[in-house]
Design an enzyme around this catalytic site. Structure first.
Site, PDB file in Angstrom:
ATOM      1  N   GLU A  54       0.824  -1.212   0.000  1.00 40.50           N
ATOM      2  CA  GLU A  54       0.000   0.000   0.000  1.00 40.50           C
ATOM      3  C   GLU A  54       0.859   1.264   0.000  1.00 40.50           C
ATOM      4  O   GLU A  54       0.604   2.185  -0.777  1.00 40.50           O
ATOM      5  CB  GLU A  54      -0.920   0.042   1.233  1.00 40.50           C
ATOM      6  CG  GLU A  54      -1.858  -1.126   1.353  1.00 40.50           C
ATOM      7  CD  GLU A  54      -1.324  -2.269   2.217  1.00 40.50           C
ATOM      8  OE1 GLU A  54      -2.136  -2.875   2.927  1.00 40.50           O
ATOM      9  OE2 GLU A  54      -0.101  -2.547   2.177  1.00 40.50           O
ATOM     10  N   CYS A  82      -2.684  -2.771   7.625  1.00 38.82           N
ATOM     11  CA  CYS A  82      -2.221  -2.645   9.007  1.00 38.82           C
ATOM     12  C   CYS A  82      -2.410  -1.192   9.455  1.00 38.82           C
ATOM     13  O   CYS A  82      -2.867  -0.336   8.684  1.00 38.82           O
ATOM     14  CB  CYS A  82      -0.745  -3.037   9.094  1.00 38.82           C
ATOM     15  SG  CYS A  82       0.357  -1.866   8.248  1.00 38.82           S
ATOM     16  N   CYS A  85      -0.479   1.394   7.212  1.00 40.91           N
ATOM     17  CA  CYS A  85      -1.083   1.579   5.886  1.00 40.91           C
ATOM     18  C   CYS A  85      -2.464   2.222   5.980  1.00 40.91           C
ATOM     19  O   CYS A  85      -2.828   3.052   5.145  1.00 40.91           O
ATOM     20  CB  CYS A  85      -1.136   0.251   5.149  1.00 40.91           C
ATOM     21  SG  CYS A  85       0.515  -0.376   4.768  1.00 40.91           S
TER      22      CYS A  85
END
Length: 147
Positions: A54, A82, A85
């Site tokens: 990402e 996560c 990101c």
């Protein structure tokens, strides 16, 4: 909007990561029905804990467009982002997130910490569970081979 087409591109990116012995996650950024960037995890290859699919795709897109704001873009990802990101997607003001598979351990969009519930974050539209089986199989094979 052809969600499946773009998710399949993200899965192809995840397969590239798998081939490099990286956690198989891929991301694609789309603007006006055109892919403007795509990336896969390169954490090990780059010795960089921030080299998630990402973040790499976002960096490429912002460089291409010459702006830190991607508010007319969507991101397609093979795994729920996560915390890092998720926050980066918010800071880039990406309009919509489409992802394949929930990440019960590290996911921070809907599964775990759900950072977008905090009013201080920009919250994109969220669409999950798209073509999740292929992403799940790839991740399972990767971690099975590691054990």
């Amino acid at each position: 909007m052809n969600q499946n087409k773009y998710i399949l591109e993200a899965i192809n990116e995840a397969k590239k990561a798998f081939a490099k012995d990286e956690v198989p996650v891929g991301a694609v950024i789309v603007r006006n029905n055109e892919i403007i960037s795509k990336a896969h995890n390169l954490v090990i290859s780059k010795n960089d804990p921030t080299a998630h699919a990402e973040t790499l795709a976002i960096k490429e897109a912002t460089k291409l467009l010459g702006t830190p704001r991607l508010d007319d873009c969507d991101i397609y990802i093979t795994l729920e982002p996560c915390a890092m990101c998720t926050a980066t997607i918010s800071l880039a003001k990406i309009k919509r997130i489409f992802y394949c598979l929930d990440d019960k351990k590290f996911g921070c969009v809907e599964s775990n910490q759900t950072l977008y519930k905090d009013n201080s974050y920009f919250k994109p539209e969220i669409y999950s569970g798209i073509n999740s089986e292929e992403s799940k199989k790839l991740l399972q094979k990767f971690f099975k081979d590691k054990r």
